[in-house]
Design an enzyme around this catalytic site. Structure first.
Site, PDB file in Angstrom:
ATOM      1  N   LYS A 152      -4.602   2.755  -0.930  1.00 20.60           N
ATOM      2  CA  LYS A 152      -5.821   3.562  -0.867  1.00 20.60           C
ATOM      3  C   LYS A 152      -5.436   4.995  -0.529  1.00 20.60           C
ATOM      4  O   LYS A 152      -4.487   5.233   0.214  1.00 20.60           O
ATOM      5  CB  LYS A 152      -6.773   3.021   0.201  1.00 20.60           C
ATOM      6  CG  LYS A 152      -7.149   1.559   0.033  1.00 20.60           C
ATOM      7  CD  LYS A 152      -8.039   1.112   1.165  1.00 20.60           C
ATOM      8  CE  LYS A 152      -8.393  -0.371   1.049  1.00 20.60           C
ATOM      9  NZ  LYS A 152      -7.227  -1.241   1.283  1.00 20.60           N
ATOM     10  N   ASP A 175       0.837  -1.195   0.000  1.00 18.13           N
ATOM     11  CA  ASP A 175       0.000   0.000   0.000  1.00 18.13           C
ATOM     12  C   ASP A 175       0.871   1.244   0.000  1.00 18.13           C
ATOM     13  O   ASP A 175       2.098   1.162   0.035  1.00 18.13           O
ATOM     14  CB  ASP A 175      -0.981  -0.013   1.185  1.00 18.13           C
ATOM     15  CG  ASP A 175      -0.282  -0.111   2.535  1.00 18.13           C
ATOM     16  OD1 ASP A 175       0.752   0.573   2.719  1.00 18.13           O
ATOM     17  OD2 ASP A 175      -0.765  -0.849   3.415  1.00 18.13           O
TER      18      ASP A 175
END
Length: 468
Positions: free
Chosen positions: A270, A248
């Protein structure tokens, strides 16, 4: 090669140590580890030697050394601060055909004691031949970081099956290939994870089938707050053997660079109001990759179980019968606070610490405000940048003094770290006037007032920013 590296079985053998000081303590401890019957002779004994003697763990005699002490000994170590006595011990021992070592004097040694990496039954010995003991110790320290503690359990596991595998697989080359797959694959990882029953079941199945099947596994690894020096040994080992990595945006470039170069890299990060991949799809991507026989690294910033949704991912893996292991990481709260010089608890300022997430939902923060406004408590807010103004307003509205110290740490523990400090009333405006880049962490409480005195981490070419 000046010395032949050999390993002696001294279990139950009579070994003599001449000397009663700190050096003698180290030598006696080593001999005891190897199961020797140790006798110590010295006019004065170190308190540790005396304690061992009182407990019957060694035989000790407070007396001067005499030639008769050497008789019936398997080996002798001279560890006194008297060089002439040490030399005398050497000559008397060699005359009687007894192995002898004089501490820190290679020319009076039949054998030398190396630096040791102990993963019994696996033992690694490092020696400079007496040329530089410090160099040998430094090399041993490097090896300690590379060889997992669980290699001892792996060695014991291999020993239990050695005879059966030799009988079952008679060809030398085929047996070597079989062992390599066992010791470098998922069976070994089961041992490292403490899952010995699963490892035994997998090996039994492999013996029955005559080969070790390729079985995928998922490593859920905490990458820490950003500084690669903060990775655990286990995390680094798994990172360097992965076939594919799902990472991530909170994983720093410096940490990601340590992943095995040949591994496929898949970004599943994200951002606020934008998700590259839905969490449910990430879960199934892990499952599919593992079922393809791949070693799958799920690399998460901080700790995977602290606002990292790691629990959801392993719940899916468990439901799909995918082997996995979890490696904790230093969470952002601990790492960023430490590098900012802000202790999360302090005798004079905070007796408790609470972690919350500051993500907005429909423009609101759903938090237990009464629990947050307690005195002598530190609040750490993850993902609190976008909702910082609302956070501070709500805390003030629920009774926290507006002058309560508060800080925002940007990209903590890295060369891009910045620290902005203020109060609940002033921090939102201070942050608004700066170019801030995620990830960030907000710390609120009296401990923030210690920042000017305790800030120790200096970013290259830039001092930590105090925009009070």
């Amino acid at each position: 090669m000046q010395y032949l590296p050999i390993f002696l079985n001294i279990r139950g053998q009579q070994c003599l140590v001449v000397g009663g000081g700190t050096v003698a303590v180290r030598k006696v401890a080593l001999l005891r580890q190897a199961g020797a019957e140790v006798k110590v002779i010295a006019p004065k004994l170190h308190e540790q030697l005396q304690e061992w003697a009182d407990k019957g763990k060694i035989t000790a005699q407070q007396a001067s050394f005499s030639e008769t002490e050497i008789k019936s000994c398997y080996l002798v170590i001279a560890a006194t601060d008297d060089s002439s006595l040490n030399e005398q011990v050497y000559h008397l021992a060699t005359a009687q055909g007894v192995l002898v070592n004089v501490a820190d004097c290679p020319r009076f040694c039949d054998f030398i004691l190396p630096s040791i990496v102990d993963r019994s039954p696996v033992i690694v010995a490092v020696s400079s031949g007496g040329a530089s003991p410090v160099l040998a110790r430094l090399l041993r320290a490097r090896l300690e970081t590379l060889i997992p503690q669980a290699y001892g359990r792996l060695g014991q596991f291999a020993a239990r099956y050695r005879s059966r595998i030799k009988q079952r697989i008679t060809g030398i080359r085929a047996r070597r290939i079989f062992w390599e797959k066992v010791l470098q694959g998922s069976i070994a990882e089961r041992i490292f994870a403490g899952q010995e029953e699963e490892a035994e079941g997998a090996l039994e199945a492999a013996l029955e089938g005559g080969f070790v099947p390729e079985q995928g596994e998922v490593y859920l690894v905490g990458a820490g707050p950003g500084d690669p020096d903060l990775l655990t040994f286990r995390a680094l080992r798994l990172m360097q053997q992965a076939d594919v990595v799902f990472h991530d945006r909170l994983v720093s470039p410096e940490v990601l660079a340590l992943v095995r170069r040949e591994a496929e890299r898949i970004y599943v990060g994200k951002k606020r109001s934008w998700h590259a991949v839905r969490q449910e799809e990430i879960n199934m991507m892990l499952v599919r990759s593992a079922r393809e026989g791949k070693r799958v690294l799920r690399l998460k910033g901080g700790d995977p179980f602290i606002f990292g949704r790691g629990g959801e991912e392993i719940a899916t893996l468990a439901a799909e019968n995918i082997p996995f292991q979890v490696v904790p990481g230093i969470t952002a709260a601990s790492g960023c606070a430490s590098y900012a010089g802000i202790p999360l608890t302090h005798r004079d300022h905070a007796h408790a610490c609470i972690f919350v997430t500051g993500q907005l939902k429909e423009g609101r923060l759903s938090l237990n405000w009464q629990a947050l406004v307690q005195p002598q408590q530190t609040i750490v807010v993850y993902m609190g940048l976008s909702g910082l103004e609302i956070l501070c307003q709500e805390l003030i509205a629920h009774g926290m003094p507006a002058v309560t110290p508060a800080a925002l740490v940007q990209q903590g523990t890295t060369s891009r770290q910045r620290v902005l400090t203020g109060t609940l009333a002033t921090l939102p405006d201070i942050v608004q006037g700066e170019d801030i880049h995620a990830p960030t962490l907000v710390i609120i409480g009296g401990v923030v007032a210690l920042y000017p005195q305790l800030a120790w981490f200096k970013v290259p070419d830039r001092e930590p920013l105090d925009a009070r």
